[in-house]
Motif scaffolding. Sequence first.
Motif, PDB file in Angstrom:
ATOM      1  N   GLU A 264       0.836  -1.247  -0.059  1.00 40.67           N
ATOM      2  CA  GLU A 264       0.154  -0.029  -0.153  1.00 40.67           C
ATOM      3  C   GLU A 264       0.924   1.311   0.143  1.00 40.67           C
ATOM      4  O   GLU A 264       0.510   2.158  -0.736  1.00 40.67           O
ATOM      5  N   VAL A 265       1.795   1.211   0.794  1.00 39.50           N
ATOM      6  CA  VAL A 265       2.829   2.371   0.777  1.00 39.50           C
ATOM      7  C   VAL A 265       3.359   2.848  -0.504  1.00 39.50           C
ATOM      8  O   VAL A 265       3.439   3.934  -1.060  1.00 39.50           O
ATOM      9  N   GLU A 266       4.027   1.742  -1.227  1.00 40.17           N
ATOM     10  CA  GLU A 266       4.625   1.952  -2.377  1.00 40.17           C
ATOM     11  C   GLU A 266       3.477   2.297  -3.471  1.00 40.17           C
ATOM     12  O   GLU A 266       3.770   3.245  -4.390  1.00 40.17           O
TER      13      GLU A 266
ATOM     14  N   LYS B   2       0.712   3.952  -2.936  1.00 45.24           N
ATOM     15  CA  LYS B   2       0.410   5.182  -2.881  1.00 45.24           C
ATOM     16  C   LYS B   2       1.470   6.433  -3.290  1.00 45.24           C
ATOM     17  O   LYS B   2       1.075   7.346  -3.756  1.00 45.24           O
ATOM     18  N   ARG B   3       2.786   6.065  -3.034  1.00 47.26           N
ATOM     19  CA  ARG B   3       3.870   6.794  -3.452  1.00 47.26           C
ATOM     20  C   ARG B   3       3.857   7.091  -5.065  1.00 47.26           C
ATOM     21  O   ARG B   3       4.149   7.935  -5.539  1.00 47.26           O
TER      22      ARG B   3
END
Length: 203
Positions: A180-182, A184-185
């Motif tokens: 999810e973090v990647e 979103k980035r």
Amino acid sequence: MAKTNIDSTEQKIKEAARRVFIKKGFAATRTRDIAEAADINLALVNYYFRSKSKLFEIIMMETLGGFLKEMLVVLNEQETSLQEKIAQVASRYIDLIIKEPEIPTFIITEAKLNPQLLASKLPIKQLLENSVFFRQHREMVDKGLLLEPNPIHFLLNLIGMVVFPFLAKPLLMEGASLDEVEFKRIMLERKDLIPLWMKAMIR
């Protein structure tokens, strides 16, 4: 029943209905699901909104209507250039969808079931034909400054670059091994990249 209590109950039902409809869709949602999500008696849902269909129409109009009206505000700004409008659409809608990632799938899945109803109640024609964005596009085409002469293609390219990655999110995350973090980035990076890609169509 006091008006404030009525308004509070109606809003509580609508908020619960929005969550359930976006998660499950119209067909899979029961009125009982909405009542349970709102933590109220089933009879109250029917009292305030008469039917699941009526409640869904209200939620769909508010959700899609808000989505389009926000875009219409951006596309009708008199003081911004075509390039600035492109940047605003990319930035605002990527931020919006990051906050509510289920909205694009919900809108596309449900809108195709009754496009005539939605087109008759939403500012589609105003968005596609009468916006400052389209006027500016025509002016740039007349000056030979745009490689894409069709304003609908031009706008669809912009919207597609914003929305499609969110629709394809499960495949992208699985195929590219993203968390999810990647994800979103990457989506936030597109806020700067999409205006550059669209600028490639401008001489």
